[in-house]
Design an enzyme around this catalytic site. Structure first.
Site, PDB file in Angstrom:
ATOM      1  N   LYS A 189       0.879  -1.178   0.000  1.00  0.00           N
ATOM      2  CA  LYS A 189       0.000   0.000   0.000  1.00  0.00           C
ATOM      3  C   LYS A 189       0.913   1.223   0.000  1.00  0.00           C
ATOM      4  O   LYS A 189       1.399   1.654   1.040  1.00  0.00           O
ATOM      5  CB  LYS A 189      -0.857  -0.039   1.259  1.00  0.00           C
ATOM      6  CG  LYS A 189      -2.140   0.740   1.347  1.00  0.00           C
ATOM      7  CD  LYS A 189      -2.257   2.058   0.661  1.00  0.00           C
ATOM      8  CE  LYS A 189      -2.384   3.200   1.618  1.00  0.00           C
ATOM      9  NZ  LYS A 189      -1.781   4.433   1.148  1.00  0.00           N
ATOM     10  N   GLY A 242       6.312   5.311   8.206  1.00  0.00           N
ATOM     11  CA  GLY A 242       5.553   6.547   8.084  1.00  0.00           C
ATOM     12  C   GLY A 242       5.619   7.324   9.382  1.00  0.00           C
ATOM     13  O   GLY A 242       6.573   7.171  10.160  1.00  0.00           O
ATOM     14  N   SER A 243       4.606   8.120   9.635  1.00  0.00           N
ATOM     15  CA  SER A 243       4.658   9.007  10.795  1.00  0.00           C
ATOM     16  C   SER A 243       4.399   8.251  12.095  1.00  0.00           C
ATOM     17  O   SER A 243       3.748   7.200  12.113  1.00  0.00           O
ATOM     18  CB  SER A 243       3.619  10.112  10.621  1.00  0.00           C
ATOM     19  OG  SER A 243       2.336   9.535  10.546  1.00  0.00           O
ATOM     20  N   THR A 244       4.869   8.827  13.170  1.00  0.00           N
ATOM     21  CA  THR A 244       4.661   8.235  14.495  1.00  0.00           C
ATOM     22  C   THR A 244       3.168   8.195  14.827  1.00  0.00           C
ATOM     23  O   THR A 244       2.679   7.234  15.432  1.00  0.00           O
ATOM     24  CB  THR A 244       5.461   9.061  15.528  1.00  0.00           C
ATOM     25  OG1 THR A 244       6.852   8.869  15.231  1.00  0.00           O
ATOM     26  CG2 THR A 244       5.177   8.633  16.953  1.00  0.00           C
ATOM     27  N   ARG A 245       2.434   9.226  14.410  1.00  0.00           N
ATOM     28  CA  ARG A 245       0.997   9.264  14.699  1.00  0.00           C
ATOM     29  C   ARG A 245       0.282   8.060  14.072  1.00  0.00           C
ATOM     30  O   ARG A 245      -0.491   7.364  14.731  1.00  0.00           O
ATOM     31  CB  ARG A 245       0.397  10.576  14.156  1.00  0.00           C
ATOM     32  CG  ARG A 245      -1.044  10.794  14.547  1.00  0.00           C
ATOM     33  CD  ARG A 245      -1.520  12.173  14.105  1.00  0.00           C
ATOM     34  NE  ARG A 245      -1.660  12.286  12.660  1.00  0.00           N
ATOM     35  CZ  ARG A 245      -2.724  11.873  11.962  1.00  0.00           C
ATOM     36  NH1 ARG A 245      -3.739  11.339  12.590  1.00  0.00           N
ATOM     37  NH2 ARG A 245      -2.769  12.015  10.657  1.00  0.00           N
ATOM     38  N   GLU A 265       8.297   1.733  11.434  1.00  0.00           N
ATOM     39  CA  GLU A 265       9.471   2.607  11.295  1.00  0.00           C
ATOM     40  C   GLU A 265       8.897   4.005  11.188  1.00  0.00           C
ATOM     41  O   GLU A 265       8.201   4.306  10.217  1.00  0.00           O
ATOM     42  CB  GLU A 265      10.252   2.291  10.018  1.00  0.00           C
ATOM     43  CG  GLU A 265      10.625   0.828   9.825  1.00  0.00           C
ATOM     44  CD  GLU A 265      11.522   0.291  10.908  1.00  0.00           C
ATOM     45  OE1 GLU A 265      12.239   1.085  11.542  1.00  0.00           O
ATOM     46  OE2 GLU A 265      11.482  -0.924  11.147  1.00  0.00           O
ATOM     47  N   CYS A 300      13.571  10.578   7.082  1.00  0.00           N
ATOM     48  CA  CYS A 300      13.321  10.320   8.507  1.00  0.00           C
ATOM     49  C   CYS A 300      14.574  10.515   9.340  1.00  0.00           C
ATOM     50  O   CYS A 300      14.502  10.949  10.483  1.00  0.00           O
ATOM     51  CB  CYS A 300      12.774   8.910   8.679  1.00  0.00           C
ATOM     52  SG  CYS A 300      13.768   7.681   7.834  1.00  0.00           S
ATOM     53  N   GLU A 396       9.010  16.960  14.204  1.00  0.00           N
ATOM     54  CA  GLU A 396       9.593  16.589  12.915  1.00  0.00           C
ATOM     55  C   GLU A 396       8.990  17.488  11.835  1.00  0.00           C
ATOM     56  O   GLU A 396       7.780  17.463  11.608  1.00  0.00           O
ATOM     57  CB  GLU A 396       9.276  15.120  12.617  1.00  0.00           C
ATOM     58  CG  GLU A 396       9.957  14.622  11.371  1.00  0.00           C
ATOM     59  CD  GLU A 396       9.548  13.210  10.983  1.00  0.00           C
ATOM     60  OE1 GLU A 396       8.339  12.886  11.051  1.00  0.00           O
ATOM     61  OE2 GLU A 396      10.436  12.439  10.598  1.00  0.00           O
TER      62      GLU A 396
HETATM   63  P1  NAD Z   1       2.059   8.872   6.964  1.00  0.00           P
HETATM   64  O1  NAD Z   1       2.141   8.236   8.291  1.00  0.00           O
HETATM   65  O2  NAD Z   1       1.100   9.978   6.763  1.00  0.00           O
HETATM   66  O3  NAD Z   1       1.693   7.788   5.838  1.00  0.00           O
HETATM   67  C1  NAD Z   1       2.446   6.607   5.662  1.00  0.00           C
HETATM   68  C2  NAD Z   1       1.567   5.551   4.996  1.00  0.00           C
HETATM   69  O4  NAD Z   1       0.500   5.222   5.888  1.00  0.00           O
HETATM   70  C3  NAD Z   1       0.911   6.013   3.701  1.00  0.00           C
HETATM   71  O5  NAD Z   1       0.854   4.930   2.794  1.00  0.00           O
HETATM   72  C4  NAD Z   1      -0.487   6.391   4.158  1.00  0.00           C
HETATM   73  O6  NAD Z   1      -1.454   6.322   3.126  1.00  0.00           O
HETATM   74  C5  NAD Z   1      -0.748   5.342   5.217  1.00  0.00           C
HETATM   75  N1  NAD Z   1      -1.771   5.710   6.209  1.00  0.00           N
HETATM   76  C6  NAD Z   1      -2.129   6.953   6.600  1.00  0.00           C
HETATM   77  N2  NAD Z   1      -3.141   6.875   7.495  1.00  0.00           N
HETATM   78  C7  NAD Z   1      -3.398   5.564   7.690  1.00  0.00           C
HETATM   79  C8  NAD Z   1      -4.320   4.846   8.497  1.00  0.00           C
HETATM   80  N3  NAD Z   1      -5.184   5.477   9.298  1.00  0.00           N
HETATM   81  N4  NAD Z   1      -4.300   3.501   8.459  1.00  0.00           N
HETATM   82  C9  NAD Z   1      -3.430   2.844   7.666  1.00  0.00           C
HETATM   83  N5  NAD Z   1      -2.540   3.467   6.846  1.00  0.00           N
HETATM   84  C10 NAD Z   1      -2.532   4.810   6.866  1.00  0.00           C
HETATM   85  O7  NAD Z   1       3.556   9.303   6.595  1.00  0.00           O
HETATM   86  P2  NAD Z   1       4.063  10.076   5.297  1.00  0.00           P
HETATM   87  O8  NAD Z   1       3.659  11.503   5.421  1.00  0.00           O
HETATM   88  O9  NAD Z   1       3.707   9.310   4.076  1.00  0.00           O
HETATM   89  O10 NAD Z   1       5.661   9.939   5.459  1.00  0.00           O
HETATM   90  C11 NAD Z   1       6.422  10.757   6.264  1.00  0.00           C
HETATM   91  C12 NAD Z   1       6.745  10.092   7.578  1.00  0.00           C
HETATM   92  O11 NAD Z   1       7.409   8.860   7.363  1.00  0.00           O
HETATM   93  C13 NAD Z   1       7.694  10.911   8.432  1.00  0.00           C
HETATM   94  O12 NAD Z   1       7.236  10.936   9.752  1.00  0.00           O
HETATM   95  C14 NAD Z   1       8.994  10.142   8.341  1.00  0.00           C
HETATM   96  O13 NAD Z   1       9.876  10.324   9.406  1.00  0.00           O
HETATM   97  C15 NAD Z   1       8.520   8.752   8.230  1.00  0.00           C
HETATM   98  N6  NAD Z   1       9.568   7.890   7.677  1.00  0.00           N
HETATM   99  C16 NAD Z   1      10.200   7.005   8.513  1.00  0.00           C
HETATM  100  C17 NAD Z   1      11.211   6.195   8.023  1.00  0.00           C
HETATM  101  C18 NAD Z   1      11.917   5.197   8.897  1.00  0.00           C
HETATM  102  O14 NAD Z   1      12.539   4.290   8.367  1.00  0.00           O
HETATM  103  N7  NAD Z   1      11.844   5.310  10.216  1.00  0.00           N
HETATM  104  C19 NAD Z   1      11.577   6.292   6.679  1.00  0.00           C
HETATM  105  C20 NAD Z   1      10.910   7.195   5.861  1.00  0.00           C
HETATM  106  C21 NAD Z   1       9.894   7.986   6.371  1.00  0.00           C
END
Ligand code: NAD
Length: 494
Positions: A189, A242-245, A265, A300, A396
């Site tokens: 996804k 993705g994001s911590t939230r 992650e 990240c 962040e």
């Molecule tokens: P995001 O959390 O908004 O989205 C990440 C993914 O989750 C997307 O595919 C999104 O569609 C999906 N998603 C969103 N809401 C969801 C839900 N309620 N249920 C299931 N899936 C859902 O993050 P982003 O804005 O795409 O990416 C940026 C973030 O990613 C930053 O916080 C960054 O630090 C983090 N990141 C972490 C690493 C790591 O390895 N630690 C690497 C790259 C990016």
């Protein structure tokens, strides 16, 4: 490397597939709905991807489960999976231009980076696990004489890989490599902001010989398609970046449904500490700028907090300002561009708001800001005189914003570095071997770099402490997390 004109010609000729990939075929969302894809460098709409929801997710999960039960992948010999995944990787390499172009049009990142780092990195991740999977052994436990107990690893079942937009294909392949090599069925996804390269993988998966249902791509919004995967009773594992939230939400969704494994992650606010005894301040300044501004700062592990000894701070900041010039934004299709556009206009506004807030809280703006005009371009921003308790030092920003924080002692530097809810990466620059070990041990981060920033390869794990997550990508550590560990205990009767 192609010229800017050649990339533009390729862009004109490029036919973009924008449907989901389900059970070996491209398919529109069941509802027929789509999401517009905008090139953030030009603000043009370039495609409309399928807006999948629960219905499409249910279908994909069922196909994934059926494929898993059929066993043609999940029970195949590791050498078979190795051959197919190596072919998959070769096909990614063979389609480097097309994939790099899609990545750049979709995200605004420089074409030179897509073509020479992201796409080869994605192929390499698949290849590394393809090569590993027929070299890992089970264990025999040291039991009493009349027992034979052995420990084996089996694929988990249906894995959903939910990934972000900053390194779309590369991070996807950090999950796909180990999850597929281990024998799982995987549903990818991608972010709704960067799905084109993931969609393109579908046709390569067919050519590589992955059985139907073993690799699928569900496109759509996180709160629709992503949430449907997270809450599905027949998904066994979510591998998330993705994001911590959202990482937290996925854990709640898993807890409220079937306790699927959630490997997350997440975000970072990484400290890069420069001590006065660093022997090569020019190099440290160049890597500080690259560590913070590479990929528009949408990384990240970006080196967003520069902690620098007050004895050398002013001179060092001048060097970083000079080094940041390399990252003046340019058309991402220009091969000399080292910085492209941010992911979209909303994100640009959010980044610029943080800069405003930093200044309002007392930081000194040394350079950078809005470029203006078409596209989501922002010049590298350096904020000096930042206090670690300010919003810009704690949250962040995920954009090209460097916060400079002075310190007076080693102990103070460590305390500031660790004063964060995140714990993804950290770096220190010093020629004193005692200090290097002392400080590296105390930094709360999954990766610590000494006299470099953000080096690494597939051989080392990548992930965070604290609210930066709970999993590890890359290396054999990641392979194990996509397996169930089984004990078989045999009593030998006389
Ligand atoms: P995001 O959390 O908004 O989205 C990440 C993914 O989750 C997307 O595919 C999104 O569609 C999906 N998603 C969103 N809401 C969801 C839900 N309620 N249920 C299931 N899936 C859902 O993050 P982003 O804005 O795409 O990416 C940026 C973030 O990613 C930053 O916080 C960054 O630090 C983090 N990141 C972490 C690493 C790591 O390895 N630690 C690497 C790259 C990016």
């Amino acid at each position: 490397m192609k010229t800017q004109q050649q990339w533009n010609e390729l862009k004109q000729r490029c036919a973009i597939e924008s449907r989901a990939f389900i059970n070996g075929e491209y398919a529109s969302a069941a509802t027929g709905q789509t999401i517009a894809v905008v090139n953030p460098a030009s603000d043009e709409t370039i495609a409309h991807i399928a807006r999948c929801d629960q219905q499409d997710v249910n279908a994909a999960v069922q196909f994934a489960r059926e494929a898993f039960q059929r066993g043609e992948w999940s029970q195949s010999a590791p050498s078979v999976r190795k051959a197919v995944l190596n072919k998959f990787a070769d096909l990614i390499d063979a389609n480097n231009d097309q994939l790099a172009l899609l990545e750049t049009l979709d995200t605004g990142k420089p074409i030179a980076h897509s073509a020479s780092t992201d796409i080869p990195g994605a192929a390499n991740a698949l290849r590394w696990y393809a090569e590993a999977v027929d070299k890992v052994y089970g264990e025999v436990a040291p039991t009493e004489q009349d027992v034979h107990a052995f420990i084996t690893h089996q694929p988990i079942g249906v894995v959903a890989a939910v990934v972000p937009w900053n390194f779309p294909l590369w991070i996807a392949c950090w999950k796909l490599g180990p999850a597929l090599a281990a024998g799982n069925s995987v549903i990818l996804k991608p972010s709704e902001k960067s799905s084109l390269s993931a969609i393109f993988l579908g046709q390569l998966a067919i050519q590589a010989g992955l059985p139907n249902g073993v690799f699928q791509v569900i496109t759509g919004y996180g709160h629709e398609a992503g949430d449907a995967l997270a809450r599905h009773m027949d998904v066994d594992c979510i591998a998330f970046t993705g994001s911590t939230r959202i990482a937290g939400q996925l854990m709640v969704s898993a807890g409220e449904t079937n306790l699927k494994r959630v490997f997350a992650e997440a975000g970072g606010k990484n400290a890069n500490i420069v001590f006065a005894d660093c022997g090569d301040l020019d190099r440290a300044a160049a890597e500080t700028a690259a560590g913070c501004f590479y990929n528009q700062g949408e990384v990240c592990v970006a080196a967003t907090r520069l902690l620098v000894d007050n004895q050398i701070k002013d001179a060092f900041v001048e060097k970083v300002i000079a080094a940041a010039k390399r990252f003046t934004p340019k058309d991402p299709l220009d091969p000399s561009s080292a910085m492209g556009a941010l992911i979209d206009q909303d994100h640009k506004a959010k980044v610029l708001n943080y800069v405003k807030q930093g200044v309002a809280e007392g930081a000194r703006l040394r350079c950078g800001g809005d470029v203006g005009g078409q596209g989501a371009f922002v010049e590298p921003v350096i904020l000096d005189n930042v206090d670690n308790r300010m919003t810009v030092a704690q949250e962040e920003i995920f954009g090209p914003v460097l916060c400079v924080i002075g310190f007076d002692s080693e102990q103070q530097a460590i305390e500031i570095a660790n004063d964060s809810k995140y714990g993804l990466g950290a770096a220190l620059w010093s020629d004193n071997i005692n200090r290097v070990h002392r400080v590296a041990k105390q930094l709360q981060a999954g990766s610590v770099w000494v006299n470099n920033y953000n080096e690494g390869d597939m051989t080392v794990p990548f992930g965070g402490f604290k609210m930066s997550g709970n999993g590890r990508d890359k290396s054999l550590h990641a392979l194990e997390k996509f397996t169930e560990t089984k004990t078989t205990w045999i009593r030998l009767h006389r």
